[in-house]
Design a protein around this motif. Structure first.
Motif, short mmCIF file in Angstrom:
data_model
loop_
_atom_site.label_atom_id
_atom_site.label_comp_id
_atom_site.label_asym_id
_atom_site.label_seq_id
_atom_site.Cartn_x
_atom_site.Cartn_y
_atom_site.Cartn_z
N LEU A 1 45.04 28.55 46.62
CA LEU A 1 45.58 29.64 46.40
C LEU A 1 44.54 30.17 45.52
O LEU A 1 44.57 30.92 45.33
N ASP A 2 43.95 28.57 44.41
CA ASP A 2 43.28 28.58 43.90
C ASP A 2 41.44 29.63 44.24
O ASP A 2 41.14 30.77 43.38
N LEU A 3 41.03 28.82 45.45
CA LEU A 3 40.01 29.25 45.73
C LEU A 3 40.68 30.53 46.30
O LEU A 3 39.44 32.04 46.37
N ALA A 4 41.62 31.74 47.52
CA ALA A 4 42.10 32.34 47.71
C ALA A 4 41.68 33.32 46.26
O ALA A 4 41.00 34.60 46.27
N VAL A 5 42.28 32.95 45.40
CA VAL A 5 42.22 34.02 44.32
C VAL A 5 41.05 33.90 43.92
O VAL A 5 40.66 35.43 43.54
N ARG A 6 39.91 33.14 43.56
CA ARG A 6 38.98 33.15 43.38
C ARG A 6 38.19 34.56 44.22
O ARG A 6 36.84 35.85 43.46
N SER A 7 38.44 34.17 45.49
CA SER A 7 37.17 35.35 46.11
C SER A 7 37.94 36.57 46.28
O SER A 7 36.53 37.56 46.59
N LEU A 8 39.27 36.70 45.72
CA LEU A 8 39.79 38.12 46.17
C LEU A 8 39.39 38.78 44.56
O LEU A 8 38.65 40.22 44.83
N SER A 9 39.43 38.46 43.60
CA SER A 9 39.04 38.30 41.95
C SER A 9 36.99 38.83 42.71
O SER A 9 36.60 39.55 41.49
N GLN A 10 36.11 38.12 43.00
CA GLN A 10 34.42 38.40 43.33
C GLN A 10 34.95 39.53 44.07
O GLN A 10 33.53 40.57 44.17
N MET A 11 35.77 40.10 45.83
CA MET A 11 35.49 40.31 45.50
C MET A 11 35.62 41.97 45.41
O MET A 11 34.67 43.01 45.49
N ASN B 1 36.56 42.70 42.15
CA ASN B 1 35.41 42.48 41.24
C ASN B 1 36.52 42.84 40.21
O ASN B 1 37.08 44.09 39.43
N VAL B 2 37.90 41.78 40.20
CA VAL B 2 39.01 41.38 39.78
C VAL B 2 38.85 40.56 38.20
O VAL B 2 38.42 39.63 39.19
N GLU B 3 39.15 40.87 37.42
CA GLU B 3 39.80 39.89 36.38
C GLU B 3 40.84 38.76 36.86
O GLU B 3 41.39 39.44 37.35
N LEU B 4 40.50 37.61 36.86
CA LEU B 4 41.88 36.59 37.18
C LEU B 4 42.50 36.45 36.35
O LEU B 4 42.69 36.57 34.64
N PRO B 5 43.66 36.76 36.32
CA PRO B 5 44.94 37.15 35.56
C PRO B 5 45.14 35.08 34.70
O PRO B 5 44.85 34.74 34.83
N ASN B 6 45.81 35.68 33.61
CA ASN B 6 45.41 34.89 32.25
C ASN B 6 46.67 34.79 31.77
O ASN B 6 48.18 34.78 30.24
#
Length: 757
Positions: A555-565, A567-572
């Motif tokens: 899930l970490d890898l999926a979230v990082r990939s989607l955010s890069q694709m 251009n979305v900031e990761l949720p905090n």
């Protein structure tokens, strides 16, 4: 068996009622002994019997026979129908210009029938159709023996056997592949060869059964012109691309025509694509089986592989390689979209997902990719596939937009669902693909794709200055949703938050399971720890921990990939911030559970925290003796011990039950040696389409106390026995003494545990 001078029709009917082994053996002899006229008479009867025409579609069981349920029958059927087997030998013996077989249109999928009746079929069918001169309608197809058999084979996959024959459900899964599945792969690999120097086997057959047709394919016209969007169209001619080539092709000799040299490849290409990709998946019809989706995926992969070697092929088959992918393009979008929209949200969804991902990655089926795939190095997408990406833009973007809401409803505390997300994100995040899609979408949309705020942007933004000629027969919708628009970006932001929350809850559950295991282990004495680590089977909690421990990293890898694709900031978000908000929402909402007894159940209303609360109170309802074989177990030995255990339980089951219920010391010993009684529960797959009823039957079985010798199949147990034998040989000169000592130590342990229990 001796053959008598009897009517050939009666003889065939008699042979077709024989057992499978005798049937195939006698037919093989009959094919060699009959003359050409007799073979012509018996051929349609045999083909209809094989595929169950007029008898419900079961036929000889090509779609219900697997290596697991009947290995001898599997081998017999596979050898009989292989490309070099007796059935194809019969087809090739009947290849002749004068020998044709009529096939009624009622056996074809109705979309293909509509295409033929409308007159919009390609020139491939021009010399196959029979037209009634009075009604001016196509009444049937006139086929040679090869085409007659192959078209029946293709249509056989469209029969809903999993609905008509409930037993077929047992073989329509990924682990069990039928004869039909292997034959499909064999046919496509043989008749659509990947290598440009490969020959279609057998090579010494009649080549005059197809008359040369140098005329280009008639263009398929859409039934209605799209209101907004037009999609690019390329390479529409069957043997060329444009009217300028028509004059050149008319000057070719018949010896140079692809139909004279590669007509079998052409037939396979048209029959498979036109029949399977026109399968009806609207709301009024049943969904196809997962086996059908898997064979369609084989077709897509092999067609890509066949087409990708067009530049290396200097033979007459090169023209067929060039049109293979354009033939799929107009049909694949409505096919995939309608299936994704209706397919149940369970583990079988991965079959449909992989079908789509196989189509949009043609670069995976080239010689370069296959040579570099074993290096685990991401290979950049070759620029020669830019045209494919541009021509199939809506299949990338609009299917992604269509499947995203379905993924939002998945439970990402399940490993199978997480793997599906991983596959989707991995494909779209591979090198240069997001940028290629962005550029293609921007070039066709112009600067107005500036990603407006409306959730559904009408396709009037398409630039009229585009250098690509667009054809509306590909995309029949009035609206186009930009994949990189602001509306989808907002959806991705919310989706990433959902995935991130699921990841935090999974992390909490992993920590809880580990604490529970640690507390339980600390409560044991020293000797009990030693013996439990050696003899006890893997508990359901440990199996669950092994599974879900993989989820956070994925899930970490999926979230990082989607955010890069996008251009979305990761949720905090932290658990301290989340729990009060979730608790307030629970107090305002109904006391809803996924185990609600009401007739209506909408699992989309279940939050991740509710799922965790329900899972915390779940108890194992699976017989631990039937858990799938683990990596630390010897497969052959576990299966043998299972059979021995079943034999003992069948013979002494009543005595085991009596010993278990005894209140004395003997009963306590039984509690240490036997597995406790339990009630096993499982959901039986529905016999009707899940989208029709949506209900699965909960089945229960009371299992009494029983013996299980499975622990002896563990590699740890085998290593301990080997160690005891070594110690016995060293200290007492005999390995058997070590085994006896180990047995008495185990017996003492059981007695002590019975006393203190």
């Amino acid at each position: 068996m001796a053959f008598y001078n009897e009517n050939i029709g009666n003889r065939i009917l008699e042979l077709l009622s024989f057992p499978l082994f005798d049937r195939c053996h006698e037919l093989n002899i009959l094919f060699d002994r009959c003359n050409l006229r007799e073979l012509q008479e018996l051929f349609p009867t045999i083909v209809k019997s094989v595929f169950g025409i007029g008898t419900g579609g079961l036929g000889w069981g090509l779609r219900t026979t697997t290596k697991e349920n009947s290995a001898p029958c599997f081998d017999i059927l596979y050898n009989f129908f292989s490309p070099m087997g007796p059935m194809f030998r019969l087809c090739y013996n009947l290849l002749n210009d004068q020998i044709k077989f009529e096939m009624s249109l009622e056996h074809l999928p109705h979309k293909l029938v509509e295409l033929i009746h409308s007159g919009q079929y390609s020139m491939f069918y021009a010399d196959l159709v029979n037209i009634d001169p009075f009604r001016r309608q196509v009444t049937s197809l006139s086929l040679n023996a090869f085409d007659y058999y192959m078209l029946h084979f293709v249509i056989h996959a469209t029969f809903p056997l999993h609905k008509m024959y409930p037993a077929a459900l047992q073989v329509h899964n990924e682990r069990m592949k039928t004869v039909y599945f292997f034959l499909t792969a064999e046919y496509l690999c043989n008749f659509l060869p990947s290598r440009p120097d490969a020959m279609v086997m057998p090579s010494n057959i009649c080549t005059s059964v197809k008359a040369p047709q140098p005329m280009p394919v008639q263009q398929l016209q859409p039934k209605r012109s799209p209101k907004y969007l037009k999609i690019p169209q390329t390479n529409q001619s069957l043997y060329g691309s444009g009217s300028n080539n028509m004059t050149q092709m008319n000057q070719r000799s018949s010896e140079a025509s692809p139909r004279a040299h590669a007509w079998r490849t052409e037939s396979v290409l048209h029959f498979f694509i036109d029949t399977w990709l026109r399968y009806d998946v609207d709301e009024a019809r049943d969904l196809p089986s997962s086996e059908f989706i898997r064979v369609v995926r084989i077709l897509i992969k092999q067609t890509h592989s066949f087409a990708n070697s067009a530049s290396l092929d200097q033979t007459a088959m090169a023209t067929l390689r060039k049109i293979a992918q354009p033939m799929m393009r107009p049909r694949i979008y409505p096919f995939i979209k309608s299936i994704i929209g209706r397919w149940p949200l369970d583990s079988s969804m991965s079959v449909v997902l992989e079908l789509w991902l196989s189509y949009i990655q043609p670069w995976r089926y080239t010689f370069e990719w296959q040579n570099n795939s074993g290096n685990n190095i991401e290979v950049p997408i070759n620029s020669r596939f830019d045209t494919f990406i541009a021509d199939n833009l809506v299949i990338y973007t609009q299917i992604f937009v269509h499947i995203l809401p379905r993924f939002e409803r998945l439970d990402f505390t399940s490993l199978r669902n997480v793997i599906m997300l991983h596959r989707l994100v991995k494909v779209f995040s591979q090198s240069t693909l997001p940028q290629k899609l962005y550029n293609a979408e921007k070039s066709y949309a112009g600067n107005t794709i500036g990603f407006v705020d409306s959730p559904r942007k009408h396709s009037t933004f398409l630039s009229s200055n585009s250098s690509v000629e667009w054809d509306g027969s590909f995309y029949h919708e009035d609206v186009y949703t930009p994949m990189f628009g602001s509306a989808i970006k907002c959806e991705i932001e919310q989706f990433i938050k959902t995935v991130h929350i699921s990841r935090m809850y999974v992390g909490q559950e992993i920590n809880a399971i580990r604490r529970e295991q640690m507390e339980r282990r600390n409560s044991l004495g020293f000797f009990r720890k030693v013996f439990s680590s050696v003899f006890s089977d893997t508990s359901p909690a440990e199996l669950k921990l092994q599974e879900i421990s993989k989820i956070p990293d994925i899930l970490d890898l999926a979230v990082r990939s989607l955010s890069q694709m996008f251009n979305v900031e990761l949720p905090n978000i932290s658990m301290e911030q989340l729990e009060p908000v979730v608790g307030q929402s629970f107090s305002k909402s109904l006391n809803f559970s996924i185990y609600d007894n009401s007739d209506y159940l909408d699992i989309s209303r279940v939050s991740p925290l509710q799922m965790m609360n329900n899972l915390a109170h779940m108890k194992s309802c699976i017989d631990p003796t039937t858990v799938p074989i683990q990596t630390h177990e010897c497969t052959v030995l576990v299966r043998l011990l299972h059979q021995v255990s079943c034999a003992l339980n069948g013979k002494f089951g009543e005595q085991f039950h009596k010993f278990w219920n005894r209140p004395d010391f003997l009963g306590k010993i039984s509690h240490q040696l036997l597995y406790p009684p339990m009630t096993a529960q499982w959901f039986e797959k529905p016999r009707v389409s899940a989208c029709v009823s949506g209900v699965s039957e909960l089945c229960e079985e009371d299992i009494p106390a029983r013996v299980c010798l499975r622990f002896l199949g563990s590699y740890r147990t085998l290593a301990l026995i080997a160690l005891a034998m070594l110690i016995g040989y060293i200290f007492w000169g005999s390995a058997s003494y070590g085994v006896i000592a180990l047995f008495f130590m185990s017996l003492v342990y059981v007695l002590i545990m019975a006393l203190i229990s």
